[in-house]
Design a protein around this motif. Sequence first.
Motif, PDB file in Angstrom:
ATOM      1  N   ALA A  92      39.841  33.171  39.842  1.00  0.00           N
ATOM      2  CA  ALA A  92      41.221  33.661  39.932  1.00  0.00           C
ATOM      3  C   ALA A  92      42.123  32.622  40.589  1.00  0.00           C
ATOM      4  N   ARG A  93      41.643  32.003  41.658  1.00  0.00           N
ATOM      5  CA  ARG A  93      42.453  30.992  42.340  1.00  0.00           C
ATOM      6  C   ARG A  93      42.692  29.778  41.449  1.00  0.00           C
ATOM      7  N   ARG A  94      41.654  29.363  40.720  1.00  0.00           N
ATOM      8  CA  ARG A  94      41.808  28.201  39.847  1.00  0.00           C
ATOM      9  C   ARG A  94      42.814  28.487  38.731  1.00  0.00           C
ATOM     10  N   LEU A  95      42.728  29.649  38.113  1.00  0.00           N
ATOM     11  CA  LEU A  95      43.691  30.005  37.071  1.00  0.00           C
ATOM     12  C   LEU A  95      45.105  30.016  37.631  1.00  0.00           C
ATOM     13  N   HIS A  96      45.243  30.566  38.819  1.00  0.00           N
ATOM     14  CA  HIS A  96      46.567  30.638  39.451  1.00  0.00           C
ATOM     15  C   HIS A  96      47.099  29.250  39.759  1.00  0.00           C
ATOM     16  N   SER A  97      46.207  28.338  40.146  1.00  0.00           N
ATOM     17  CA  SER A  97      46.637  26.983  40.489  1.00  0.00           C
ATOM     18  C   SER A  97      47.184  26.245  39.271  1.00  0.00           C
ATOM     19  N   PHE A  98      46.750  26.628  38.071  1.00  0.00           N
ATOM     20  CA  PHE A  98      47.258  26.018  36.840  1.00  0.00           C
ATOM     21  C   PHE A  98      48.484  26.757  36.299  1.00  0.00           C
ATOM     22  N   GLY A  99      48.892  27.808  36.985  1.00  0.00           N
ATOM     23  CA  GLY A  99      50.026  28.589  36.506  1.00  0.00           C
ATOM     24  C   GLY A  99      49.701  29.386  35.255  1.00  0.00           C
ATOM     25  N   THR A 100      48.427  29.672  35.036  1.00  0.00           N
ATOM     26  CA  THR A 100      47.992  30.394  33.837  1.00  0.00           C
ATOM     27  C   THR A 100      48.166  31.893  34.023  1.00  0.00           C
ATOM     28  N   ALA A 101      48.903  32.513  33.123  1.00  0.00           N
ATOM     29  CA  ALA A 101      49.097  33.961  33.191  1.00  0.00           C
ATOM     30  C   ALA A 101      47.786  34.663  32.861  1.00  0.00           C
ATOM     31  N   VAL A 102      47.485  35.707  33.615  1.00  0.00           N
ATOM     32  CA  VAL A 102      46.227  36.437  33.445  1.00  0.00           C
ATOM     33  C   VAL A 102      46.519  37.810  32.848  1.00  0.00           C
ATOM     34  N   GLY A 103      45.903  38.079  31.708  1.00  0.00           N
ATOM     35  CA  GLY A 103      45.974  39.401  31.094  1.00  0.00           C
ATOM     36  C   GLY A 103      44.585  40.006  31.056  1.00  0.00           C
ATOM     37  N   VAL A 104      44.487  41.285  31.423  1.00  0.00           N
ATOM     38  CA  VAL A 104      43.195  41.965  31.442  1.00  0.00           C
ATOM     39  C   VAL A 104      43.253  43.153  30.488  1.00  0.00           C
ATOM     40  N   SER A 105      42.214  43.305  29.699  1.00  0.00           N
ATOM     41  CA  SER A 105      42.142  44.408  28.740  1.00  0.00           C
ATOM     42  C   SER A 105      41.612  45.650  29.439  1.00  0.00           C
ATOM     43  N   VAL A 106      42.474  46.640  29.619  1.00  0.00           N
ATOM     44  CA  VAL A 106      42.129  47.853  30.375  1.00  0.00           C
ATOM     45  C   VAL A 106      42.653  49.064  29.614  1.00  0.00           C
ATOM     46  N   ASP A 107      41.780  49.978  29.274  1.00  0.00           N
ATOM     47  CA  ASP A 107      42.186  51.140  28.490  1.00  0.00           C
ATOM     48  C   ASP A 107      42.378  52.404  29.314  1.00  0.00           C
ATOM     49  N   GLY A 108      42.031  52.349  30.594  1.00  0.00           N
ATOM     50  CA  GLY A 108      42.192  53.522  31.440  1.00  0.00           C
ATOM     51  C   GLY A 108      41.411  53.364  32.721  1.00  0.00           C
ATOM     52  N   LEU A 109      41.298  54.454  33.470  1.00  0.00           N
ATOM     53  CA  LEU A 109      40.508  54.444  34.695  1.00  0.00           C
ATOM     54  C   LEU A 109      39.048  54.123  34.376  1.00  0.00           C
ATOM     55  N   PRO A 110      38.224  53.830  35.393  1.00  0.00           N
ATOM     56  CA  PRO A 110      36.867  53.337  35.123  1.00  0.00           C
ATOM     57  C   PRO A 110      36.058  54.168  34.132  1.00  0.00           C
ATOM     58  N   ALA A 111      36.168  55.500  34.176  1.00  0.00           N
ATOM     59  CA  ALA A 111      35.368  56.331  33.264  1.00  0.00           C
ATOM     60  C   ALA A 111      35.779  56.110  31.813  1.00  0.00           C
ATOM     61  N   ILE A 112      37.082  56.028  31.561  1.00  0.00           N
ATOM     62  CA  ILE A 112      37.560  55.778  30.206  1.00  0.00           C
ATOM     63  C   ILE A 112      37.223  54.363  29.775  1.00  0.00           C
ATOM     64  N   GLN A 113      37.395  53.409  30.684  1.00  0.00           N
ATOM     65  CA  GLN A 113      37.048  52.023  30.383  1.00  0.00           C
ATOM     66  C   GLN A 113      35.573  51.905  30.014  1.00  0.00           C
ATOM     67  N   GLU A 114      34.735  52.645  30.721  1.00  0.00           N
ATOM     68  CA  GLU A 114      33.299  52.632  30.443  1.00  0.00           C
ATOM     69  C   GLU A 114      33.015  53.165  29.045  1.00  0.00           C
ATOM     70  N   GLN A 115      33.697  54.236  28.652  1.00  0.00           N
ATOM     71  CA  GLN A 115      33.472  54.838  27.336  1.00  0.00           C
ATOM     72  C   GLN A 115      33.891  53.907  26.205  1.00  0.00           C
ATOM     73  N   LEU A 116      35.033  53.251  26.374  1.00  0.00           N
ATOM     74  CA  LEU A 116      35.622  52.497  25.274  1.00  0.00           C
ATOM     75  C   LEU A 116      35.198  51.034  25.240  1.00  0.00           C
ATOM     76  N   ARG A 117      34.929  50.460  26.399  1.00  0.00           N
ATOM     77  CA  ARG A 117      34.615  49.027  26.442  1.00  0.00           C
ATOM     78  C   ARG A 117      33.296  48.724  27.137  1.00  0.00           C
ATOM     79  N   GLY A 118      32.955  49.510  28.165  1.00  0.00           N
ATOM     80  CA  GLY A 118      31.775  49.235  28.974  1.00  0.00           C
ATOM     81  C   GLY A 118      32.148  48.517  30.262  1.00  0.00           C
ATOM     82  N   GLN A 119      31.267  48.618  31.257  1.00  0.00           N
ATOM     83  CA  GLN A 119      31.433  47.957  32.560  1.00  0.00           C
ATOM     84  C   GLN A 119      32.807  48.272  33.181  1.00  0.00           C
ATOM     85  N   GLY A 120      33.169  49.545  33.143  1.00  0.00           N
ATOM     86  CA  GLY A 120      34.465  49.952  33.685  1.00  0.00           C
ATOM     87  C   GLY A 120      34.616  49.636  35.159  1.00  0.00           C
TER      88      GLY A 120
END
Length: 336
Positions: A92-120
């Motif tokens: 995270a620090r290295r990405l920030h040092s390059f000014g790289t925007a961070v996007g995370v794929s999140v479909d909901g709270l951990p239980a929903i994330q677990e159902q749809l993607r895994g490792q919520g």
Amino acid sequence: MLVVTTACNLDCAYCYEGGGNGQGEMMDLDTALRALDLVAASNQPFHVQLTGGEPLLAGELVFRILEYIRNNNLPATTAIQTNGVLLDHQTARRLHSFGTAVGVSVDGLPAIQEQLRGQGAATWKALAMLDSERVPFSVTTVLSSRNTRDLSTLGMALHSMPAASAIGLDLLVQKGSAAAKIGVQPPDAVTIRSGVTRLLATLDVLNAQRSRPLILRERQTVLKALGRDEARPYCQACTGSSLAVTPRGELYPCTQTLGDARFHLGTLDHPRLSGTALPDGRLPKREECAGCGLQGRCPGDCPSRLHYNGADGAGLVCALYRTICDYCLYKGEIPS
């Protein structure tokens, strides 16, 4: 868009690339640099989206690419889209040092994330870590029948993280795993209207307590459209100024068209860039267009998504924009 790997450590229920199993191809540094040099030859500013698969499976390549851009003073902004599972404090620090925007794929709270993607739990741990490091991040949420009703709870959870900056809503692409229609379906128009309206109202209440608002990307899109006199192309792919590069150096207009021979643009060695533009992304006219505040200036939709989803998909996009438009007009949010 540099697809640095087609491998993924999750197996999302609706992956338009067909699902992950940990296997896939890795881009080598030479391919990545040739792609950058091809675009940089225009001497125009450009944006580099690092994606996959899961791009952090090729983490060292990601940072070699970022170093090359910096060391050669390329006029490029950078971003990475990740599921977050492999994020740690140092990354995270290295990405920030390059000014790289961070996007995370999140479909909901951990239980929903677990159902749809895994490792919520791992994804939400990553969000908390980004927040603790004060690394700004946005969230992209794929709308399905399983999570659209609960969008407001996602907004509430992200409100507790000052580093969370934006939420973007994507409709399912009926390609790959989603085309098989196994287990997960697109939401219907009624669910979109209720879920998105509650999200908008929730964000309005919560943003009154934040120093920086948690932005809904599609709300900004609608407000910009309301301030125009006519429709514009939906995205860079509609104007021929977007290019997705696979690990093998194959070229496509965008990542959603990867592997589809109808959209193949050659290779880095033999590019065929004269046909890079997709349709303009305008939605087909429907009865529901009558009386809509966006009539004649509708933002439209991702052209490749329209291609794969057909008329039903266009109707859901219409429901999404109409919901936001009606809400904004009701709240008096009319651009001058």
